[in-house]
Design a protein around this motif. Structure first.
Motif, PDB file in Angstrom:
ATOM      1  N   ARG A 272       0.787  -1.225   0.000  1.00  0.00           N
ATOM      2  CA  ARG A 272       0.000   0.000   0.000  1.00  0.00           C
ATOM      3  C   ARG A 272       0.822   1.280   0.000  1.00  0.00           C
ATOM      4  NH1 ARG A 272      -2.428  -4.013   2.350  1.00  0.00           N
ATOM      5  NH2 ARG A 272      -4.656  -4.376   2.136  1.00  0.00           N
ATOM      6  N   GLY A 273       2.101   1.169   0.264  1.00  0.00           N
ATOM      7  CA  GLY A 273       2.945   2.358   0.305  1.00  0.00           C
ATOM      8  C   GLY A 273       3.416   2.749  -1.080  1.00  0.00           C
ATOM      9  N   ASP A 274       4.081   3.881  -1.133  1.00  0.00           N
ATOM     10  CA  ASP A 274       4.644   4.290  -2.421  1.00  0.00           C
ATOM     11  C   ASP A 274       5.813   3.364  -2.775  1.00  0.00           C
ATOM     12  OD1 ASP A 274       6.914   5.172  -1.014  1.00  0.00           O
ATOM     13  OD2 ASP A 274       6.274   7.249  -1.012  1.00  0.00           O
ATOM     14  N   GLU A 275       6.359   3.547  -3.933  1.00  0.00           N
ATOM     15  CA  GLU A 275       7.405   2.642  -4.437  1.00  0.00           C
ATOM     16  C   GLU A 275       8.626   2.616  -3.510  1.00  0.00           C
ATOM     17  OE1 GLU A 275      10.191   2.306  -8.395  1.00  0.00           O
ATOM     18  OE2 GLU A 275       8.127   3.016  -8.632  1.00  0.00           O
ATOM     19  N   ARG A 276       9.034   3.776  -3.027  1.00  0.00           N
ATOM     20  CA  ARG A 276      10.216   3.873  -2.145  1.00  0.00           C
ATOM     21  C   ARG A 276       9.990   3.124  -0.839  1.00  0.00           C
ATOM     22  NH1 ARG A 276      11.470   7.059   1.988  1.00  0.00           N
ATOM     23  NH2 ARG A 276       9.592   8.299   1.765  1.00  0.00           N
ATOM     24  N   LEU A 277       8.840   3.364  -0.201  1.00  0.00           N
ATOM     25  CA  LEU A 277       8.555   2.679   1.066  1.00  0.00           C
ATOM     26  C   LEU A 277       8.324   1.187   0.855  1.00  0.00           C
ATOM     27  CD1 LEU A 277       6.278   5.132   3.075  1.00  0.00           C
ATOM     28  CD2 LEU A 277       8.607   4.435   3.565  1.00  0.00           C
ATOM     29  N   GLY A 278       7.681   0.826  -0.253  1.00  0.00           N
ATOM     30  CA  GLY A 278       7.464  -0.585  -0.550  1.00  0.00           C
ATOM     31  C   GLY A 278       8.778  -1.340  -0.677  1.00  0.00           C
ATOM     32  N   ALA A 279       9.722  -0.739  -1.381  1.00  0.00           N
ATOM     33  CA  ALA A 279      11.035  -1.370  -1.535  1.00  0.00           C
ATOM     34  C   ALA A 279      11.757  -1.459  -0.188  1.00  0.00           C
ATOM     35  CB  ALA A 279      11.874  -0.585  -2.538  1.00  0.00           C
ATOM     36  N   ALA A 280      11.654  -0.416   0.627  1.00  0.00           N
ATOM     37  CA  ALA A 280      12.294  -0.426   1.944  1.00  0.00           C
ATOM     38  C   ALA A 280      11.697  -1.520   2.824  1.00  0.00           C
ATOM     39  CB  ALA A 280      12.140   0.944   2.607  1.00  0.00           C
ATOM     40  N   ALA A 281      10.380  -1.700   2.758  1.00  0.00           N
ATOM     41  CA  ALA A 281       9.720  -2.744   3.546  1.00  0.00           C
ATOM     42  C   ALA A 281      10.192  -4.125   3.108  1.00  0.00           C
ATOM     43  CB  ALA A 281       8.206  -2.619   3.419  1.00  0.00           C
ATOM     44  N   GLN A 282      10.302  -4.345   1.819  1.00  0.00           N
ATOM     45  CA  GLN A 282      10.781  -5.635   1.318  1.00  0.00           C
ATOM     46  C   GLN A 282      12.230  -5.883   1.730  1.00  0.00           C
ATOM     47  OE1 GLN A 282       9.935  -5.231  -2.861  1.00  0.00           O
ATOM     48  NE2 GLN A 282       7.925  -6.197  -2.658  1.00  0.00           N
ATOM     49  N   ASN A 283      13.047  -4.838   1.694  1.00  0.00           N
ATOM     50  CA  ASN A 283      14.446  -4.966   2.130  1.00  0.00           C
ATOM     51  C   ASN A 283      14.523  -5.307   3.616  1.00  0.00           C
ATOM     52  OD1 ASN A 283      15.441  -4.417  -0.402  1.00  0.00           O
ATOM     53  ND2 ASN A 283      15.749  -2.243   0.009  1.00  0.00           N
ATOM     54  N   ALA A 284      13.669  -4.680   4.418  1.00  0.00           N
ATOM     55  CA  ALA A 284      13.670  -4.949   5.855  1.00  0.00           C
ATOM     56  C   ALA A 284      13.321  -6.408   6.129  1.00  0.00           C
ATOM     57  CB  ALA A 284      12.692  -4.011   6.569  1.00  0.00           C
ATOM     58  N   VAL A 285      12.314  -6.929   5.458  1.00  0.00           N
ATOM     59  CA  VAL A 285      11.930  -8.338   5.647  1.00  0.00           C
ATOM     60  C   VAL A 285      13.083  -9.250   5.235  1.00  0.00           C
ATOM     61  CG1 VAL A 285      10.371 -10.173   4.882  1.00  0.00           C
ATOM     62  CG2 VAL A 285       9.452  -7.937   5.480  1.00  0.00           C
ATOM     63  N   SER A 286      13.771  -8.927   4.155  1.00  0.00           N
ATOM     64  CA  SER A 286      14.910  -9.731   3.705  1.00  0.00           C
ATOM     65  C   SER A 286      16.031  -9.729   4.741  1.00  0.00           C
ATOM     66  CB  SER A 286      15.449  -9.203   2.377  1.00  0.00           C
ATOM     67  OG  SER A 286      14.482  -9.336   1.374  1.00  0.00           O
ATOM     68  N   LYS A 287      16.291  -8.571   5.349  1.00  0.00           N
ATOM     69  CA  LYS A 287      17.337  -8.480   6.369  1.00  0.00           C
ATOM     70  C   LYS A 287      16.965  -9.285   7.607  1.00  0.00           C
ATOM     71  CE  LYS A 287      19.097  -3.979   4.960  1.00  0.00           C
ATOM     72  NZ  LYS A 287      19.224  -2.558   5.314  1.00  0.00           N
ATOM     73  N   ILE A 288      15.695  -9.220   8.002  1.00  0.00           N
ATOM     74  CA  ILE A 288      15.242 -10.003   9.153  1.00  0.00           C
ATOM     75  C   ILE A 288      15.393 -11.484   8.846  1.00  0.00           C
ATOM     76  CG2 ILE A 288      13.212 -10.641  10.518  1.00  0.00           C
ATOM     77  CD1 ILE A 288      12.309  -7.674  10.215  1.00  0.00           C
ATOM     78  N   ALA A 289      14.952 -11.899   7.671  1.00  0.00           N
ATOM     79  CA  ALA A 289      15.022 -13.314   7.285  1.00  0.00           C
ATOM     80  C   ALA A 289      16.462 -13.820   7.261  1.00  0.00           C
ATOM     81  CB  ALA A 289      14.366 -13.517   5.928  1.00  0.00           C
ATOM     82  N   ALA A 290      17.386 -12.977   6.877  1.00  0.00           N
ATOM     83  CA  ALA A 290      18.783 -13.387   6.746  1.00  0.00           C
ATOM     84  C   ALA A 290      19.418 -13.772   8.072  1.00  0.00           C
ATOM     85  CB  ALA A 290      19.593 -12.283   6.085  1.00  0.00           C
ATOM     86  N   VAL A 291      18.930 -13.234   9.178  1.00  0.00           N
ATOM     87  CA  VAL A 291      19.564 -13.502  10.468  1.00  0.00           C
ATOM     88  C   VAL A 291      18.753 -14.451  11.353  1.00  0.00           C
ATOM     89  CG1 VAL A 291      20.830 -11.326  10.473  1.00  0.00           C
ATOM     90  CG2 VAL A 291      18.575 -11.436  11.535  1.00  0.00           C
TER      91      VAL A 291
END
Length: 121
Positions: free
Chosen positions: A90-109
């Motif tokens: 639901r966020g704009d493109e910038r926030l959407g990408a940041a949210a996906q990056n955050a989930v990836s970082k959480i998953a990595a650890v």
């Protein structure tokens, strides 16, 4: 709850408050007696936690006290992932990408069993 878990929980609770919180409120939230809370505060202060205050006045954790990263509970992971996915959708493109990056970082650890749970959310 073990004493170590209780001390870490107390630090986490104090992090949520910007202003002093009474010992009675802290003790109630932790499900302990006021006397136990006073001992726990003293223990944390002896270990270097910058907790200011005193009985009857309230306590506040001053900025700058850092603990090593703590593991998220399954419920916390679920909340973070659901929130991030909501923003990604639901966020704009910038926030959407940041949210996906955050989930990836959480998953990595995360340990593999929790990573599987993250994928299932």
């Amino acid at each position: 709850m073990s004493r170590v878990q209780r001390l870490l929980s107390l630090i986490q609770i104090l992090r949520r408050y910007r202003f002093a919180v009474t010992g009675a409120n802290l003790a109630e939230e932790l499900g302990i007696s006021l006397r136990t809370l006073y001992r726990d505060i003293a223990t944390l202060q002896e270990q270097g936690a910058s907790i200011e205050g005193e009985p009857g006045m309230g306590y506040v954790l001053r900025p700058g006290f850092m603990l090593p990263p703590l593991m998220f509970s399954e419920e916390e992971i679920e909340a973070l992932v659901l929130g991030a996915r909501w923003v990604a959708d639901r966020g704009d493109e910038r926030l959407g990408a940041a949210a996906q990056n955050a989930v990836s970082k959480i998953a990595a650890v995360l340990p593999s069993d929790l990573r599987d749970m993250l994928d299932a959310v």
